[in-house]
Design an enzyme around this catalytic site. Structure first.
Site, PDB file in Angstrom:
ATOM      1  N   TYR A 199       9.077  -2.306  -2.704  1.00 35.84           N
ATOM      2  CA  TYR A 199       7.565  -3.020  -2.696  1.00 35.84           C
ATOM      3  C   TYR A 199       6.953  -4.645  -2.783  1.00 35.84           C
ATOM      4  CZ  TYR A 199       7.455   2.219  -4.761  1.00 35.84           C
ATOM      5  OH  TYR A 199       7.915   3.463  -4.902  1.00 35.84           O
ATOM      6  N   LYS A 259      11.994   3.860   0.128  1.00 34.22           N
ATOM      7  CA  LYS A 259      10.684   4.441  -0.789  1.00 34.22           C
ATOM      8  C   LYS A 259       9.776   3.692  -0.420  1.00 34.22           C
ATOM      9  CE  LYS A 259       8.793   5.924  -4.897  1.00 34.22           C
ATOM     10  NZ  LYS A 259       9.289   5.878  -6.497  1.00 34.22           N
ATOM     11  N   ASP A 273      11.712   8.792 -14.130  1.00 29.65           N
ATOM     12  CA  ASP A 273      12.107   7.403 -15.118  1.00 29.65           C
ATOM     13  C   ASP A 273      10.940   6.628 -15.379  1.00 29.65           C
ATOM     14  OD1 ASP A 273      11.154   7.023 -11.714  1.00 29.65           O
ATOM     15  OD2 ASP A 273      12.262   4.955 -12.097  1.00 29.65           O
TER      16      ASP A 273
END
Length: 262
Positions: A146, A177, A25
């Protein structure tokens, strides 16, 4: 968990112990990137029965899905994004939907959230809405979370990453993730914070294959359930070779011997 979600998760995992996901992506965020100019050629270069899934935005997904089916690779449709031209690249916005993923025949969807960003609250709201839609439709949700923003001093801090995994679990993600913390012991803290699979991000292109393979080995030994590696595969001189090396270390980190292969 619904029957449909279990079925799709099984198709992504393909009977293996750990996930091997390849995000492509990056062009949405960065523009044209090396390694993805000829995306069909890249898909053809991947080894069969090795990759769990490809993560892509809807336009690329439409273009490559027939090739993924031939390779027995699942599609995970990425639902959020931003560009590096934005005043705030950390601010991710929804650009697709769970319903669109169903129409495309995807086996899962993914969403990106940056904790500590200026509009973290809106990204969390989007996350919650997508999670509810995934529950309604039986669609697996991969959360890419994140710690990035003005308040974040170190996005590889174990406490911040553990918070990221925990938030993903709390909001209903099926897989999360995150960045690798840098060592086995601290990544165990991250993995132990949740009861869903934690996969590690591959990060920027490494100059040495041994570096990325060592990181993956340590992450799996710490309890990680797989990887999401993009640039270290599609920007590699031999994507098929490095994919097979990554698959080996994912399947058996205790016996895989790290050597310089780049």
């Amino acid at each position: 968990m619904s029957l449909g979600k279990n079925y799709r998760l099984a198709r992504i995992l393909k009977g293996l112990d750990n996930y091997f996901i390849v995000p492509i992506d990056h062009g949405f965020t960065l523009g044209p990137v090396s390694g993805l100019a000829k995306v069909h050629q890249f898909i053809r270069s991947l080894p069969e029965k090795t990759i769990s899934a490809i993560v892509a935005h809807q336009g690329i997904a439409r273009a490559i899905h027939p090739g993924l089916i031939q390779k027995d690779i699942s599609l995970i449709l990425h639902l959020s994004g931003s560009t590096n031209l934005s005043p705030d690249p950390s601010s991710k916005h929804l650009v697709s939907s769970v319903e669109q993923a169903i129409k495309l025949g995807a086996d899962g969807v993914s969403i990106h959230v940056n904790l500590g960003a200026n509009d973290e609250y809106r990204m969390l709201k989007d996350f919650s809405q997508i999670s509810a839609a995934c529950h309604q439709w039986g669609m697996p949700l991969l959360a890419m979370v994140y710690a990035r923003g003005e308040k974040i001093k170190n996005e590889y801090d174990a406490d911040a990453i553990a918070h990221s995994t925990r938030l993903a679990w709390e909001l209903g993600a099926d897989i999360v993730k995150v960045n690798y913390t840098g060592d086995v012991q601290s990544f165990k803290q991250v993995v132990n914070a949740v009861d869903i699979p934690v996969i590690v991000a591959g990060g920027a292109k490494s100059n040495a294959d041994s570096s990325i393979l060592s990181m993956i080995k340590d992450a799996i030994k710490a309890g990680g359930k797989g990887v999401a590696v993009g640039r270290n595969i599609f920007q590699h001189s031999n994507p098929s070779f490095i994919s097979q090396e990554i698959a080996k270390v994912i399947s058996n980190p205790y016996q895989f011997a790290i050597k310089e292969v780049a």
